[in-house]
Design an enzyme around this catalytic site. Structure first.
Site, short mmCIF file in Angstrom:
data_model
loop_
_atom_site.label_atom_id
_atom_site.label_comp_id
_atom_site.label_asym_id
_atom_site.label_seq_id
_atom_site.Cartn_x
_atom_site.Cartn_y
_atom_site.Cartn_z
N ASP A 165 0.88 -1.16 0.00
CA ASP A 165 0.00 0.00 0.00
C ASP A 165 0.92 1.22 0.00
O ASP A 165 1.36 1.71 1.04
CB ASP A 165 -0.89 -0.01 1.24
CG ASP A 165 -1.85 1.18 1.30
OD1 ASP A 165 -1.65 2.14 0.53
OD2 ASP A 165 -2.77 1.15 2.13
N GLU A 258 1.56 2.34 13.42
CA GLU A 258 0.47 2.32 12.45
C GLU A 258 -0.67 1.56 13.11
O GLU A 258 -0.87 0.38 12.86
CB GLU A 258 0.92 1.66 11.14
CG GLU A 258 -0.03 1.91 9.97
CD GLU A 258 -1.02 0.80 9.79
OE1 GLU A 258 -2.00 0.74 10.57
OE2 GLU A 258 -0.83 -0.02 8.89
N GLU A 267 -9.99 -3.19 15.36
CA GLU A 267 -8.87 -3.97 15.92
C GLU A 267 -8.40 -3.44 17.26
O GLU A 267 -7.60 -4.07 17.94
CB GLU A 267 -7.70 -4.08 14.94
CG GLU A 267 -8.05 -4.83 13.66
CD GLU A 267 -6.89 -4.94 12.71
OE1 GLU A 267 -5.91 -4.17 12.85
OE2 GLU A 267 -6.95 -5.80 11.81
N HIS A 421 -5.37 0.31 1.41
CA HIS A 421 -5.89 -1.02 1.78
C HIS A 421 -7.00 -0.92 2.82
O HIS A 421 -7.67 -1.91 3.13
CB HIS A 421 -4.76 -1.92 2.29
CG HIS A 421 -4.32 -1.64 3.69
ND1 HIS A 421 -3.53 -0.56 4.03
CD2 HIS A 421 -4.54 -2.31 4.84
CE1 HIS A 421 -3.29 -0.57 5.32
NE2 HIS A 421 -3.89 -1.63 5.84
#
Length: 541
Positions: A165, A258, A267, A421
């Site tokens: 990405d 990230e 998440e 992505h």
């Protein structure tokens, strides 16, 4: 279910069918006045109280710090709390039986109980200490979810997907190198280092030392990659473990990570990023990224709405091998609309200018991410059917602004921008609402974290209907939905130009004349025989 949040106090409420104390014959039902279970954190103490009407029910208070919740059946649960008897120097138990109105409310109550209990037991870990009990991560995340999560990110093919990405990776590289003055001679912690690529970027920018913290098996690959780049690798140490548990020999000047998932928060890695800030970062240290924004706007997309609605038509068959499938049609229909749609869409589908919700990573508390409540207010630019809410995010890499050589960098996942992505995400309403140009659209986006490392989304959109009486308040047209961010529909289609009008009629399936003819001269004998065989009817749709 309702909630309200304030600066110092917050609460969450559930309506129950009945509640009773096991040690007595007293029982309270909601036949006349609803019985409300209320989670609150007044004065910093998390508690569960029950009230009917405006009066609290005496003797039913529960201290979440010393309680356990057991599920006795689909609609029945038992809450047991332990208290200390100072006179006899021993503990005793008391139980409260709780009956719910439906299974969905039972699941939501259990999830909320776990979140509030975890918050009441949470402890701050000082730098360098390892907790002898479960870490915050283990307390709030289901073991099976964590196992699958770390297995996924422990594979090189998934790391490759992120590295390729180029919008993501290139923006991180530019943000670090263009702000090298912030990194030169500084100690850096890479939170959730993965392959170690951000650690290598920080070393390229002149970092004194980088600690790459990674909990999955990818830590071993990161060591191998860093060893293979010795000029940079001599200033990088890979630590295999969770940031909630890891031990570091020194504080960090900069955190880099990230931590973004779908809709920014999926998440729940942002919470680990905040914990790393509290444990490792020096006062006034820098965070890369430092700010995240969730952008939202209503959209109109008849194609998508019909596509989702048509999926459930399978369950309208009345003679499927002699079985009537229609009893499950309603559940299937709602099930398809409970999936957020992940894809890249044409920004011309937006019917209002977007608004945004800002998360300042330098200031936000971990607990603030357990529940996110965003009031919505838009003004329609066109008259159309609104099919739901489109969302995307961006994050800011903020260099030292007083130094001319540094810059601000934004990483965006907006529609119309180069696709990442993460794509974008859309929450689709099973019942669209109609708006006119200039009409106000209001609502709420309410997200509650759950122990599968994601969020349950509650979306409501409302619009004042036009016509007689509208000036006096009119009628509110409202549509709501509940979605699980953990289970999206990955549509992944690239944005296409929408040449047809968006006011087409919904629920139009392909007709026979819309299907291109099959030229039999191009088929072999076996294929031709298959086409000529009579088909069994599958029932009315």
């Amino acid at each position: 279910m309702g909630d309200s949040t304030g600066h110092k106090h917050k609460h969450l409420e559930f309506t129950l069918a009945a509640v009773s104390e096991l040690s007595s014959s007293s029982s309270v039902s909601s036949s006349s006045t609803p019985v409300i279970a209320r989670f609150s954190a007044d004065d910093g103490v998390a508690a569960l109280r029950f009230h009917q009407g405006s009066e609290f029910i005496d003797g039913f208070n529960v201290d979440l710090g010393t309680s356990q919740l057991f599920k006795l059946g689909p609609l029945q649960s038992l809450c047991v709390s332990e208290s200390a008897d100072t006179n006899k120097e021993k503990s005793y138990s008391r139980g409260v039986s709780i009956r719910f109105r439906n299974e969905e409310e039972s699941r939501d109550f259990h999830s909320a109980f776990e979140q509030w209990q975890m918050e009441s037991k949470g402890t701050h870990l000082p730098n360098g200490d390892i907790s002898v009990s479960k870490s915050k991560f283990d307390n709030k995340i289901e073991p099976s979810s964590a196992k699958m999560y770390f297995h996924y990110y422990g594979q090189l093919l998934h790391q490759q997907n992120m590295l390729q990405d180029y919008v993501r990776t290139g923006t991180y590289y530019a943000a670090v190198i263009e702000n090298r003055v912030d990194f030169t001679g500084r100690v850096v912690v890479d939170v959730g280092a993965g392959s170690g690529i951000l650690s290598l970027f920080a070393a390229q920018a002149g970092a004194k030392h980088v600690y790459a913290v990674e909990a999955s098996e990818m830590a071993d690959y990161a060591r191998k990659l860093i060893t293979g780049n010795p000029t940079l690798g001599q200033r990088i140490t890979v630590i295999k473990g969770k940031v909630e548990e890891a031990e570091l020999p020194e504080k960090a000047d900069i955190l880099i990570s990230e931590p973004m998932g779908t809709l920014l928060v999926n998440e729940r890695m942002l919470e680990s990023y905040i914990i790393a800030r509290d444990r490792f970062l020096v006062p006034n240290g820098k965070m890369f990224p430092s700010t995240g924004r969730i952008h939202m706007a209503p959209f109109s997309d008849e194609y998508l709405f019909v596509e989702i609605a048509n999926k459930a038509l399978f369950w309208q068959q009345q003679n499927y091998y002699g079985v009537d499938l229609t009893p499950l049609y309603g559940s299937a229909f709602q099930g398809y609309f409970s999936q957020p749609v992940v894809d890249a869409f044409d920004p011309r589908l937006l019917v209002c200018p977007p608004m945004c919700h800002v998360l300042n990573f330098n200031e936000i508390k971990e607990e603030d991410l357990y529940e996110i409540d965003i009031p919505l207010k838009f003004t329609a630019s066109v008259g159309t059917r609104v099919h739901g809410l489109a969302c995307w995010f961006d994050v800011l890499f903020n260099g030292s602004c007083f130094i001319d050589s540094t810059v601000q960098r934004w990483l965006t996942t907006a529609p119309g921008a180069p696709t990442t992505h993460w794509y974008q995400i859309r929450c689709v309403l099973s019942q669209p609402i109609y708006v006119m140009a200039g009409q106000e659209i209001t609502g709420q986006l309410h997200m509650i974290a759950h122990n599968a490392q994601s969020y349950t989304i509650y979306l409501t959109l409302s619009a004042k209907m036009w016509g007689p009486g509208a000036e006096q308040g009119g009628i509110i047209q409202t549509s709501s939905c509940k979605l699980d961010l953990k289970e999206p529909y990955y549509r992944m289609s690239q944005p296409q130009p929408y040449t047809m009008a968006q006011d087409q009629q919904p629920h139009q399936l392909l007709q026979a004349e819309d299907i291109p003819p099959i030229h039999t001269e191009d088929l072999d004998l076996e294929e031709l025989e298959l086409l000529q065989q009579p088909s069994e009817p599958l029932g009315a749709q």
